[in-house]
Design a protein around this motif. Structure first.
Motif, PDB file in Angstrom:
ATOM      1  N   ALA A 132      48.335  41.873  32.104  1.00 47.20           N
ATOM      2  CA  ALA A 132      48.420  40.413  32.164  1.00 47.20           C
ATOM      3  C   ALA A 132      47.097  39.746  31.788  1.00 47.20           C
ATOM      4  O   ALA A 132      46.995  38.515  31.828  1.00 47.20           O
ATOM      5  CB  ALA A 132      48.838  39.971  33.564  1.00 47.20           C
ATOM      6  N   GLY A 133      46.102  40.560  31.456  1.00 49.91           N
ATOM      7  CA  GLY A 133      44.822  40.011  31.045  1.00 49.91           C
ATOM      8  C   GLY A 133      43.873  39.729  32.190  1.00 49.91           C
ATOM      9  O   GLY A 133      42.902  38.984  32.027  1.00 49.91           O
ATOM     10  N   LEU A 134      44.130  40.328  33.340  1.00 54.70           N
ATOM     11  CA  LEU A 134      43.295  40.124  34.511  1.00 54.70           C
ATOM     12  C   LEU A 134      42.342  41.301  34.702  1.00 54.70           C
ATOM     13  O   LEU A 134      42.546  42.370  34.137  1.00 54.70           O
ATOM     14  CB  LEU A 134      44.169  39.955  35.753  1.00 54.70           C
ATOM     15  N   GLY A 135      41.316  41.095  35.513  1.00 56.28           N
ATOM     16  CA  GLY A 135      40.320  42.125  35.733  1.00 56.28           C
ATOM     17  C   GLY A 135      40.418  42.767  37.098  1.00 56.28           C
ATOM     18  O   GLY A 135      41.285  42.411  37.916  1.00 56.28           O
ATOM     19  N   PRO A 136      39.516  43.701  37.382  1.00 55.73           N
ATOM     20  CA  PRO A 136      39.568  44.418  38.661  1.00 55.73           C
ATOM     21  C   PRO A 136      39.371  43.511  39.872  1.00 55.73           C
ATOM     22  O   PRO A 136      39.977  43.742  40.919  1.00 55.73           O
ATOM     23  CB  PRO A 136      38.452  45.455  38.537  1.00 55.73           C
ATOM     24  N   SER A 137      38.527  42.512  39.750  1.00 53.40           N
ATOM     25  CA  SER A 137      38.338  41.589  40.875  1.00 53.40           C
ATOM     26  C   SER A 137      39.625  40.848  41.196  1.00 53.40           C
ATOM     27  O   SER A 137      39.978  40.663  42.370  1.00 53.40           O
ATOM     28  CB  SER A 137      37.224  40.586  40.558  1.00 53.40           C
ATOM     29  N   ASP A 138      40.329  40.428  40.144  1.00 54.22           N
ATOM     30  CA  ASP A 138      41.603  39.735  40.342  1.00 54.22           C
ATOM     31  C   ASP A 138      42.608  40.639  41.048  1.00 54.22           C
ATOM     32  O   ASP A 138      43.270  40.233  42.008  1.00 54.22           O
ATOM     33  CB  ASP A 138      42.183  39.286  38.991  1.00 54.22           C
ATOM     34  N   ALA A 139      42.722  41.875  40.564  1.00 53.35           N
ATOM     35  CA  ALA A 139      43.668  42.820  41.171  1.00 53.35           C
ATOM     36  C   ALA A 139      43.310  43.076  42.624  1.00 53.35           C
ATOM     37  O   ALA A 139      44.190  43.136  43.498  1.00 53.35           O
ATOM     38  CB  ALA A 139      43.671  44.132  40.386  1.00 53.35           C
TER      39      ALA A 139
END
Length: 224
Positions: A132-139
């Protein structure tokens, strides 16, 4: 990164199946460990720093692109309760179904083929965040929030707790949630060179025991 995608993934209305699970709150309510906003906050804080941290680190590692099979094995090793392993895979299967419809991608198809019975939910969450184009912090933030948001919502239904009080609990936990997500991301970054053994394995024995007891109830409101 798409902040709108983050909102979609973290939205409680996203059809990922979380509404059917209480995160251990149903058993805790019946045992009297949760009976008001203060005890809900204590329960959520404990869950955030144990199961929440572990899930957030797994999700962050998956979002970084670590091998999902290795992460799924790591999740299994960190989930001693058979009932919780079953719930995690069921939630992973439901999340993957929603993710494939929302963000079609080869990585999600490969994950579905590799785990026809479902991978652990945090692993699926991390792969979904990645596509979805998100990074590890987002997850990590989504996983950490789910670890407390589910019990808070469930307690409103279980005890008739004022929703404003439940939201207040989540707001007060927000700084700790940020700290847990940051710790999880740091662990995921270490895991790129050190492997999944670098990820947290915070234990929560009472949650494990309660999950097994809850699974044997003939009548219950939530699946776990």
């Amino acid at each position: 990164m798409s902040r709108a995608a983050l909102l979609v993934l973290a939205d409680g209305r996203f059809p990922a199946g979380g509404h059917a699970h209480s995160g251990g709150a149903e058993a805790a309510c019946k045992a009297g460990r949760i009976h008001d906003a203060a005890t809900l906050e204590d329960f959520c804080r404990g869950r955030l720093h144990t199961a929440g941290l572990t899930a957030a680190a797994l999700a962050a590692a998956a979002a970084l692109g670590l091998d999902p099979a290795a992460l799924d094995a790591a999740a299994d090793a960190r989930t001693p309760s058979p009932a919780l392993r079953t719930a995690a895979r069921r939630l992973g299967r439901q999340l993957l179904r929603a993710a494939r419809a929302t963000w079609p991608a080869a990585e999600l198809e490969a994950l579905a083929a590799a785990f026809p019975r479902g991978a652990h939910q945090p692993v699926v969450l991390g792969v979904t965040a990645r596509v979805a184009g998100l990074g590890p912090s987002d997850a990590a933030h989504v996983a950490a929030y789910e670890s407390v948001g589910g019990p808070a919502t469930a307690t409103v239904r279980l005890l008739g707790l004022d929703p404003f009080e439940a939201s207040g609990v989540l707001a007060r936990l927000a700084p700790e949630l940020d700290a847990v997500a940051a710790e999880a991301e740091r662990a995921a970054l270490r895991a790129r060179s050190q492997g999944p053994q670098a990820l947290p394995a915070a234990s929560s024995p009472l949650l494990d025991i309660s999950a097994q007891v809850h699974a044997d109830w003939p009548v219950r409101l939530f699946a776990s």
